[in-house]
Design a protein around this motif. Structure first.
Motif, short mmCIF file in Angstrom:
data_model
loop_
_atom_site.label_atom_id
_atom_site.label_comp_id
_atom_site.label_asym_id
_atom_site.label_seq_id
_atom_site.Cartn_x
_atom_site.Cartn_y
_atom_site.Cartn_z
N VAL A 20 0.86 -1.18 0.00
CA VAL A 20 0.00 0.00 0.00
C VAL A 20 0.90 1.23 0.00
O VAL A 20 1.60 1.50 0.98
N GLY A 21 0.91 1.94 -1.12
CA GLY A 21 1.66 3.17 -1.22
C GLY A 21 0.80 4.37 -0.84
O GLY A 21 -0.35 4.23 -0.43
N ASP A 22 1.38 5.56 -1.00
CA ASP A 22 0.70 6.80 -0.63
C ASP A 22 0.14 7.45 -1.90
O ASP A 22 0.89 7.81 -2.80
N SER A 23 -1.17 7.61 -1.95
CA SER A 23 -1.78 8.21 -3.13
C SER A 23 -1.32 9.65 -3.34
O SER A 23 -1.38 10.17 -4.46
N GLU A 24 -0.85 10.31 -2.26
CA GLU A 24 -0.35 11.67 -2.40
C GLU A 24 1.10 11.69 -2.88
O GLU A 24 1.60 12.74 -3.32
N ASN A 25 1.80 10.58 -2.79
CA ASN A 25 3.21 10.48 -3.19
C ASN A 25 3.50 9.02 -3.52
O ASN A 25 4.17 8.31 -2.78
N ASP A 65 -8.20 -8.76 -8.47
CA ASP A 65 -9.41 -9.56 -8.60
C ASP A 65 -10.10 -9.25 -9.94
O ASP A 65 -9.55 -8.54 -10.80
N ALA A 66 -11.28 -9.77 -10.13
CA ALA A 66 -11.97 -9.61 -11.40
C ALA A 66 -12.29 -8.16 -11.72
O ALA A 66 -12.51 -7.80 -12.89
N ASN A 67 -12.30 -7.31 -10.70
CA ASN A 67 -12.57 -5.88 -10.90
C ASN A 67 -11.30 -5.05 -11.05
O ASN A 67 -11.37 -3.82 -11.09
N GLY A 68 -10.14 -5.74 -11.12
CA GLY A 68 -8.88 -5.02 -11.21
C GLY A 68 -8.49 -4.36 -9.90
O GLY A 68 -7.78 -3.34 -9.90
N GLU A 69 -8.94 -4.95 -8.78
CA GLU A 69 -8.72 -4.36 -7.47
C GLU A 69 -8.06 -5.35 -6.52
O GLU A 69 -8.09 -6.56 -6.74
N ILE A 70 -7.51 -4.81 -5.45
CA ILE A 70 -7.08 -5.58 -4.28
C ILE A 70 -7.76 -4.94 -3.08
O ILE A 70 -7.65 -3.71 -2.89
N ILE A 71 -8.48 -5.73 -2.31
CA ILE A 71 -9.29 -5.29 -1.16
C ILE A 71 -10.05 -3.99 -1.46
O ILE A 71 -10.11 -3.08 -0.64
N GLY A 72 -10.64 -3.95 -2.62
CA GLY A 72 -11.53 -2.84 -2.97
C GLY A 72 -10.86 -1.60 -3.51
O GLY A 72 -11.54 -0.61 -3.77
N SER A 73 -9.54 -1.65 -3.72
CA SER A 73 -8.82 -0.48 -4.25
C SER A 73 -8.22 -0.82 -5.61
O SER A 73 -7.71 -1.93 -5.80
N PRO A 113 1.36 -4.08 -10.64
CA PRO A 113 1.28 -5.42 -10.04
C PRO A 113 1.63 -5.41 -8.55
O PRO A 113 2.71 -5.00 -8.15
N GLY A 114 0.65 -5.83 -7.74
CA GLY A 114 0.88 -5.94 -6.30
C GLY A 114 0.89 -4.63 -5.54
O GLY A 114 1.31 -4.60 -4.38
N VAL A 115 0.39 -3.55 -6.14
CA VAL A 115 0.45 -2.24 -5.48
C VAL A 115 -0.90 -1.53 -5.56
O VAL A 115 -1.49 -1.42 -6.63
N ILE A 116 -1.38 -1.08 -4.40
CA ILE A 116 -2.51 -0.16 -4.34
C ILE A 116 -2.06 1.07 -3.56
O ILE A 116 -0.99 1.07 -2.94
N ASN A 117 -2.85 2.12 -3.59
CA ASN A 117 -2.49 3.36 -2.90
C ASN A 117 -3.64 3.85 -2.05
O ASN A 117 -4.80 3.77 -2.45
N TYR A 118 -3.30 4.36 -0.86
CA TYR A 118 -4.25 5.00 0.05
C TYR A 118 -3.75 6.41 0.37
O TYR A 118 -2.53 6.66 0.37
N PRO A 119 -4.64 7.32 0.76
CA PRO A 119 -4.20 8.61 1.31
C PRO A 119 -3.77 8.41 2.77
O PRO A 119 -4.58 8.48 3.69
N LEU A 120 -2.50 8.14 2.96
CA LEU A 120 -2.02 7.64 4.25
C LEU A 120 -2.29 8.61 5.40
O LEU A 120 -2.78 8.21 6.46
N ARG A 121 -1.96 9.86 5.21
CA ARG A 121 -2.12 10.81 6.32
C ARG A 121 -3.59 11.07 6.61
O ARG A 121 -4.00 11.15 7.77
N ALA A 122 -4.40 11.19 5.57
CA ALA A 122 -5.83 11.47 5.78
C ALA A 122 -6.50 10.34 6.56
O ALA A 122 -7.43 10.59 7.33
N LEU A 123 -6.03 9.10 6.37
CA LEU A 123 -6.62 7.96 7.05
C LEU A 123 -5.99 7.70 8.42
O LEU A 123 -6.40 6.78 9.13
N GLY A 124 -4.98 8.47 8.79
CA GLY A 124 -4.32 8.27 10.08
C GLY A 124 -3.48 7.01 10.13
O GLY A 124 -3.33 6.40 11.20
N LEU A 125 -2.88 6.63 9.00
CA LEU A 125 -2.11 5.39 8.93
C LEU A 125 -0.65 5.62 9.32
O LEU A 125 -0.08 6.69 9.08
#
Length: 307
Positions: free
Chosen positions: A207-212, A235-243, A248-260
């Motif tokens: 899980v990378g940072d969508s802001e960087n 998965d069939a939707n081109g996602e991993i756990i809904g993202s 390959p093998g990488v999704i991104n979240y807004p890390l700071r906004a989510l408090g991660l």
């Protein structure tokens, strides 16, 4: 399709109050020892690191000292690399991968990088193999000012003097089958929301940072881990756990906004590992080795671009 059974605590549609949290807490039993598994390993490493007690969690009747392993001979001119594990205490290879890296590989970076390794951010959760702390709070959604989680607040205090000086931060996690059978249903019940079943990806991902997002950095880590264990497919939707899968093998979240946790330093290179220990294609040894491979690849990439 049948509806999933209601979680055994609380009233569907109503968030938990103190009574429900107390009932939940009363059902959490100690299953393993932080002292035996983590503190003993830290003591073995004491001759090779500066061991920093950066806080203490008092959850009566238990008290947990929080330790970080700091490079001996820390030099301000060297890039700082932060490794965190056990933010979710139940994610075993995050804790033991961090300790194994410190024991077997940290010496390779002497004189080249300042290392700060925090192997177990959430010892109460480690002992009870749970995602939350005793207040039914997820530390990995609590890395923000005035954090409600003492685990998160203590780590924020530790790294505060390093803000702007950390070159790389890797936070070691797992995605487990119990996410779907226990932790996500509990979360829905706690918040008074309906539980919506999902799927658990079979394999390692980041899980990378969508802001960087730093895609080349993420792919360097994926390439190293792929030599140890398999990478989770989309998965069939081109996602991993809904993202959406960014690579390959990488999704991104807004890390700071989510408090991660991975968002706490502002480092240019950040990522969160997600190992899948329940896969029939992975052993506990492979899971620990995957975490170590990820740490090494992340540090090596960041060092190659340090200036």
């Amino acid at each position: 399709m049948t509806n999933p059974a209601a979680y055994p605590i609380g009233t569907p549609g109503s968030p938990w109050g103190e009574a429900e949290i107390a009932l939940w807490r009363s059902r959490q039993a100690r299953k393993r020892s932080y002292a035996a598994d983590v503190l003993a390993a830290v003591e073995r490493l004491r001759p090779r690191f500066d061991v920093v007690e950066y806080g203490r969690l008092d959850y009566a009747p238990d008290s947990y000292p929080l330790y970080a392993l700091r490079s001996r001979g820390w030099r301000d001119g060297l890039p700082a690399m932060l490794v965190t594990g056990g933010v979710h205490g139940y994610e075993t290879s995050g804790v033991h991968g961090a300790l194994r890296f410190a024991e077997d590989h940290a010496a390779d970076y002497a004189g080249r990088a300042n290392l700060l390794v925090v192997p177990c951010v959430s010892p109460w959760g480690y002992e009870r193999i749970h995602r939350w702390n005793p207040g039914a709070i997820d530390p990995n959604r609590s890395f923000r000012e005035d954090s409600p989680a003492p685990e998160s607040a203590a780590l924020l205090r530790l790294v505060a003097p390093l803000r702007g000086r950390v070159r790389m931060h890797i936070d070691l996690h797992e995605t487990t089958d119990s996410d779907e059978t226990e932790f996500r249903p509990a979360l829905a019940a706690r918040d008074g929301k309906p539980f919506e079943p999902g799927t658990i990806p079979d394999g390692f991902y980041l899980v990378g940072d969508s802001e960087n997002p730093q895609p080349e950095f993420q792919q360097a880590v994926i390439a190293a881990v792929a030599k140890v264990t398999h990478i989770a497919p989309a998965d069939a939707n081109g996602e991993i756990i809904g993202s959406p899968v960014a690579a390959p093998g990488v999704i991104n979240y807004p890390l700071r906004a989510l408090g991660l946790c991975a968002g706490i330093t502002g480092a240019p290179y950040v990522t969160t590992t997600e190992v899948y220990p329940d896969s029939p294609r992975a052993t506990p040894e492979q899971c620990n080795a995957a975490q170590v491979a990820a740490v090494r690849a992340a540090i090596d990439y960041a060092l190659a671009r340090a200036h």
